[in-house]
Design an enzyme around this catalytic site. Structure first.
Site, short mmCIF file in Angstrom:
data_model
loop_
_atom_site.label_atom_id
_atom_site.label_comp_id
_atom_site.label_asym_id
_atom_site.label_seq_id
_atom_site.Cartn_x
_atom_site.Cartn_y
_atom_site.Cartn_z
CG HIS A 178 -2.12 -0.88 1.07
ND1 HIS A 178 -3.28 -0.72 1.79
CD2 HIS A 178 -2.32 -1.95 0.26
CE1 HIS A 178 -4.15 -1.64 1.43
NE2 HIS A 178 -3.61 -2.41 0.51
CE1 TYR B 270 -5.21 3.88 9.22
CE2 TYR B 270 -5.78 3.62 11.53
CZ TYR B 270 -5.01 3.27 10.44
OH TYR B 270 -4.04 2.30 10.56
N PRO C 240 -4.22 0.31 18.86
CG PRO C 240 -6.10 -0.92 18.29
CD PRO C 240 -5.42 -0.27 19.44
CE LYS D 240 3.74 3.41 13.39
NZ LYS D 240 4.33 2.96 12.11
CE1 TYR E 248 -0.35 3.09 7.64
CE2 TYR E 248 -1.36 3.81 9.69
CZ TYR E 248 -1.34 2.96 8.60
OH TYR E 248 -2.29 1.98 8.48
C1 PHB Z 1 -6.19 -4.38 11.03
O1 PHB Z 1 -6.27 -4.59 9.81
O2 PHB Z 1 -6.52 -5.22 11.88
C2 PHB Z 1 -5.68 -3.02 11.48
C3 PHB Z 1 -5.13 -2.16 10.55
C4 PHB Z 1 -4.65 -0.92 10.96
C5 PHB Z 1 -4.74 -0.56 12.29
C6 PHB Z 1 -5.30 -1.44 13.24
C7 PHB Z 1 -5.78 -2.68 12.83
O3 PHB Z 1 -4.28 0.67 12.69
#
Ligand code: PHB
Ligand code: APR
Length: 404
Positions: free
Chosen positions: A81, A210, A302, A306, A395
Site C-alpha cells: 500500500h 481511518y 491499534p 504499531k 505511519y
Molecule cells: C487491522 O487490519 O486489523 C488493522 C489495521 C490498521 C490498524 C489497526 C488494525 O491501525
C-alpha cells in the site's frame, strides 16, 4: 519447586519465552547466525494462530522477515500500500506515504499469516519449540548461570542458557521477573474499546480508511481482496453480544464517508471481538541476561498499527546485539538494548496516542475545549503537506537505530 538437580536439564544459548511473532522472528534470525535457541510457549500452536491481529507491516518489519528467509508468502500474497486515507465524516483525505516519505510503503499481510509462516519455517528447520508448557520461570538472570524451568506433561524441565528473550507478551512472566523496585511502568488506559469484525467480503476501499465521524471512530481495513477487517469505537461497557452483525454493519455505514459506505459489501462475521485500548511501557527492557521484547515490554492502541512493528524493531536490536556477542565476543553492546529500543518505542507510543487522541470521540472524558483542539489539530495536519509528511513518515515507519 522440585530440586533442580533432579530435573531433566538441557543447555542452549538463548531461551525464547513465547511463540508469538516476536519470539518466532527472533528465533529464526538467531538460527540463521547459528545461535542455538529453544522457544517455550504456554498454549498450543493452533491457539496462537487463532488470535486476530493487525497486519500493517512497516518496511523494517518486512525486511527482517526477508532476512529471516520467510518472506515468500508475504511478498507474493501481501499487498503493498502506497497510501492511507483519513476521513472527517464524508471528507476523505489521502496521505500518500510513498510520495511524502520518498518511497516508503507498507505491506498489508495478516499477523496470523506471518506467525504461521514463521512457525512452519521453524518446524521445517528442525528448530525446537515446546508448546503447552506451564509454570515457565526464568532464574539467576543477573547471575553467571541463568536458566529457565518449565513444566510439561507433569514433569519439570530445566534449560541452562546464556540469555533469555522474554517474548511472552503483556501477560507473560518475563516482565514480572524484573523486581518491582528495578522497573518503572508508564500506562494510559483509553475510555473506549475497538469492536472488530472479520468478514469474507471484498474490502470497501483499496487502502485503509481511518474515519473520524461525529458518531465515533471507525476503521476500514483488509487482509486481502476477499477478506475485510472493520472496527468501530465502542464504550468499554459494550460486549460482543451487544452487537449483531446487522447492528455492526448499520453503524459502520453511518461512520464511513458516504462515498465508501455506498460501496460497502456486507456479509456474515467470521470473527468478532472487542479489544480495550492502552498505552504501556516498561523501563528498562533489559535486566541482566533477560531481555523484554515486543508486547512483554510495551503496548500501544491499534490506531497507529504499531504493535507488531515495535516488536519487530526490538527483535532487530536484540538480533544485532546477540550476533555481536556470539560472533565478535562483544558483550559491551548489551547495555545499548534498552536505550535503543525505548527511543523508537516512545516515538511509536506517542504517535499511536496522538492518532487515538485525534480520531476518537472522548465524549465527556475530554473537555469541550480539548475536543475542539483535537479536531483542529487533525484538520491542520491533514490540510498541510508538512503535516501529512509528519503522519506519513511515522505511519510508514521511522528507520531502525543501529547498535554501535
Ligand atoms: C487491522 O487490519 O486489523 C488493522 C489495521 C490498521 C490498524 C489497526 C488494525 O491501525
Ligand atoms: N510461558 C510461555 N509462553 C507464554 C507465557 C509464559 N509464561 N506467557 C505468555 N506466553 C506466550 C503467549 O501465549 C503468546 O503466544 O507468549 C506469546 C506472546 O505473543 P504476543 O502476545 O503476540 O506478543 P508478541 O510476540 O510480542 O507480538 C506482539 O502481538 O498482541 C499483538 O498487538 C500486538 O501485534 C503485536 C504483537
Amino acid at each position: 519447586m522440585s530440586n533442580t538437580k533432579t530435573m531433566k536439564t538441557r543447555k542452549t544459548q538463548v531461551v525464547i519465552i513465547g511463540a508469538g511473532p516476536s519470539g518466532l522472528l527472533l528465533g529464526q534470525l538467531l538460527a540463521k547466525q547459528g545461535i542455538e535457541n529453544i522457544i517455550l510457549e504456554r498454549v498450543s500452536g493452533e491457539y496462537v494462530l487463532g488470535r486476530i491481529r493487525a497486519g500493517v507491516l512497516e518496511q523494517g518489519f518486512a525486511n527482517l522477515v526477508r532476512e529471516a528467509g520467510v518472506a515468500h508468502n508475504m511478498d507474493t500474497k501481501g499487498e503493498v500500500h502506497e497510501g492511507v486515507e483519513i476521513a472527517f465524516n464524508d471528507e476523505r483525505i489521502k496521505v500518500n506515504l510513498k510520495e511524502l516519505t520518498g518511497g516508503d510503503t507498507v505491506v498489508i499481510y495478516g499477523q496470523v499469516d506471518i506467525t504461521r509462516d514463521l512457525m512452519e519455517a521453524r518446524s521445517a528447520a528442525g528448530l525446537e519449540s515446546v508448546y503447552e508448557v506451564s509454570n515457565t520461570q526464568p532464574h539467576d538472570v543477573t547471575g553467571e548461570h541463568p536458566y529457565v524451568t518449565y513444566e510439561k506433561d507433569g514433569k519439570t524441565f530445566k534449560i541452562e542458557c546464556d540469555y533469555i528473550a522474554g517474548c511472552d507478551g503483556f501477560h507473560g512472566v518475563s516482565r514480572q521477573t524484573i523486581p518491582k523496585e528495578k522497573r518503572v511502568e508508564y500506562e494510559k488506559v483509553y475510555p473506549f474499546g475497538w469492536l472488530g469484525l472479520l468478514s469474507e467480503t471484498p474490502p470497501v476501499n483499496d487502502e485503509l480508511i481511518y474515519c473520524k465521524s461525529d458518531r465515533g471512530f471507525a476503521l476500514a481495513s483488509l487482509r486481502s481482496q476477499v477478506l475485510s477487517r472493520y472496527y468501530l469505537q465502542v464504550p468499554l461497557s459494550d460486549t460482543v453480544e451487544d452487537w449483531s452483525d446487522e447492528a455492526f454493519w448499520e453503524e459502520l455505514k453511518k461512520r464511513l464517508p458516504k462515498s465508501a459506505a455506498e460501496k460497502l459489501i456486507t456479509g456474515p462475521s467470521i470473527e468478532k471481538s472487542i479489544v480495550p485500548l492502552r498505552s504501556f511501557i516498561c523501563e528498562p527492557l533489559q535486566y541482566g541476561k533477560l531481555f523484554l521484547v515486543g508486547d512483554a515490554g510495551h503496548i500501544v492502541p491499534p490506531t497507529g498499527a504499531k504493535g507488531l512493528n515495535l516488536a519487530a524493531s526490538d527483535v532487530a536490536a536484540l538480533y544485532e546485539i546477540l550476533t555481536k556477542v556470539y560472533k565478535e565476543n562483544n558483550t559491551e553492546c548489551i547495555a545499548q538494548y534498552s536505550e535503543i529500543c525505548l527511543r523508537r518505542i516512545w516515538n511509536g507510543v506517542r504517535f499511536s496516542w496522538w492518532m487515538t487522541n485525534m480520531l476518537h470521540d472522548f465524549q465527556t472524558t475530554k473537555s469541550a475545549f480539548d475536543t475542539r483542539i483535537a479536531t483542529s489539530e487533525a484538520r491542520y495536519y491533514l490540510s498541510s503537506e508538512a503535516g501529512k509528511k509528519v503522519i506519513a513518515e511515522q505511519y510508514a515507519g521511522l528507520p531502525y537505530e543501529k547498535v554501535k
